[in-house]
Write a protein that holds these residues in place. Sequence first.
Motif, short mmCIF file in Angstrom:
data_model
loop_
_atom_site.label_atom_id
_atom_site.label_comp_id
_atom_site.label_asym_id
_atom_site.label_seq_id
_atom_site.Cartn_x
_atom_site.Cartn_y
_atom_site.Cartn_z
N VAL A 55 5.47 2.47 -1.93
CA VAL A 55 6.67 2.81 -1.18
C VAL A 55 6.25 2.90 0.28
CG1 VAL A 55 8.51 4.49 -0.82
CG2 VAL A 55 7.66 4.06 -3.13
N ARG A 56 6.84 2.04 1.11
CA ARG A 56 6.54 2.02 2.55
C ARG A 56 7.57 2.87 3.27
NH1 ARG A 56 5.07 -3.37 4.04
NH2 ARG A 56 2.99 -2.60 3.61
N SER A 58 9.28 4.24 6.84
CA SER A 58 9.52 3.97 8.25
C SER A 58 10.66 4.89 8.67
CB SER A 58 9.91 2.51 8.46
OG SER A 58 10.16 2.27 9.83
N GLY A 59 10.29 6.02 9.27
CA GLY A 59 11.31 7.03 9.59
C GLY A 59 11.96 7.51 8.31
N LYS A 60 13.30 7.37 8.22
CA LYS A 60 14.03 7.79 7.02
C LYS A 60 14.15 6.67 6.00
CE LYS A 60 16.66 11.37 9.30
NZ LYS A 60 17.97 11.99 9.47
N ASP A 61 13.72 5.46 6.35
CA ASP A 61 13.83 4.32 5.45
C ASP A 61 12.67 4.29 4.46
OD1 ASP A 61 16.14 3.41 6.74
OD2 ASP A 61 14.97 2.20 8.16
N ARG A 62 12.95 3.79 3.25
CA ARG A 62 11.95 3.61 2.20
C ARG A 62 12.09 2.20 1.65
NH1 ARG A 62 11.49 7.75 4.51
NH2 ARG A 62 11.22 9.84 3.66
N LYS A 63 10.97 1.52 1.51
CA LYS A 63 10.98 0.17 0.95
C LYS A 63 9.97 0.13 -0.19
CE LYS A 63 10.09 -4.66 1.96
NZ LYS A 63 9.59 -5.65 2.90
N VAL A 64 10.42 -0.30 -1.37
CA VAL A 64 9.56 -0.40 -2.54
C VAL A 64 8.95 -1.80 -2.57
CG1 VAL A 64 9.47 -0.34 -5.05
CG2 VAL A 64 10.94 1.27 -3.81
N ILE A 65 7.64 -1.84 -2.75
CA ILE A 65 6.90 -3.10 -2.84
C ILE A 65 6.23 -3.13 -4.21
CG2 ILE A 65 5.07 -4.51 -1.82
CD1 ILE A 65 5.58 -2.56 0.73
N ASP A 66 6.61 -4.08 -5.02
CA ASP A 66 6.02 -4.21 -6.35
C ASP A 66 4.65 -4.87 -6.27
OD1 ASP A 66 8.23 -3.11 -7.71
OD2 ASP A 66 9.29 -5.02 -7.61
N GLY A 67 3.73 -4.45 -7.18
CA GLY A 67 2.42 -5.08 -7.27
C GLY A 67 2.56 -6.44 -7.91
N PRO A 68 1.53 -7.24 -7.93
CA PRO A 68 0.16 -6.92 -7.51
C PRO A 68 0.00 -6.95 -6.00
CG PRO A 68 0.26 -9.20 -8.23
CD PRO A 68 1.64 -8.61 -8.45
N PHE A 69 -1.06 -6.33 -5.55
CA PHE A 69 -1.34 -6.24 -4.12
C PHE A 69 -2.55 -7.09 -3.78
CE2 PHE A 69 0.25 -1.96 -5.46
CZ PHE A 69 1.56 -2.19 -5.06
N ALA A 70 -2.53 -7.65 -2.58
CA ALA A 70 -3.66 -8.45 -2.10
C ALA A 70 -4.83 -7.53 -1.76
CB ALA A 70 -3.23 -9.24 -0.86
N GLU A 71 -5.92 -8.11 -1.34
CA GLU A 71 -7.10 -7.35 -0.91
C GLU A 71 -7.64 -6.45 -2.03
OE1 GLU A 71 -8.77 -7.90 1.87
OE2 GLU A 71 -7.27 -9.38 2.43
N THR A 72 -8.06 -7.08 -3.11
CA THR A 72 -8.59 -6.36 -4.26
C THR A 72 -9.63 -5.33 -3.86
OG1 THR A 72 -8.18 -8.25 -5.70
CG2 THR A 72 -9.81 -6.66 -6.45
N LYS A 73 -10.49 -5.66 -2.90
CA LYS A 73 -11.57 -4.73 -2.52
C LYS A 73 -11.05 -3.42 -1.94
CE LYS A 73 -12.12 -6.78 2.01
NZ LYS A 73 -12.87 -7.58 2.88
#
Length: 144
Positions: A55-56, A58-73
């Motif tokens: 969940v990202r 930004s002030g009062k805003d929320r944005k859900v980002i589903d996996g998978p995510f880059a940068e495994t390390k």
Amino acid sequence: MRFMILVKATADSEAGVMPSEQMLAKMGQFNEELVKAGIMQAGEGLHPSSKGARVRFSGKDRKVIDGPFAETKELVAGFWMWKCASLQEAIDWVKRCPNPMPGESEIEIRQVFEAEDFGAEFTPELREQEERLRTQVEKQARPG
């Protein structure tokens, strides 16, 4: 002092490759040593990021980002919560740990903030609230 011990993800862990019986046995033995020494407070493995979300803010805003995510390390595949006398003691225990992944892997050690680290901003009322919440969590964790 408390330390969060972070087992970093690898391409295998992100692909959902499960540990072998041999690795589970070695890790179980290591966990037993930690418990007997009074070090381990918690520890778990995590599903791959493809089963997670972020969940990202930004002030009062929320944005859900589903996996998978880059940068495994940069991802975490598992963790422990330890109580050690010093960072050096935590490092010494990590050096005794079986390699948690096939091939190269990395474990990160981070000290957990304690109430006294926050100074005057952590008022008596906030300290009382924190203690009350910790007590509730401990009660909820007890079986029965």
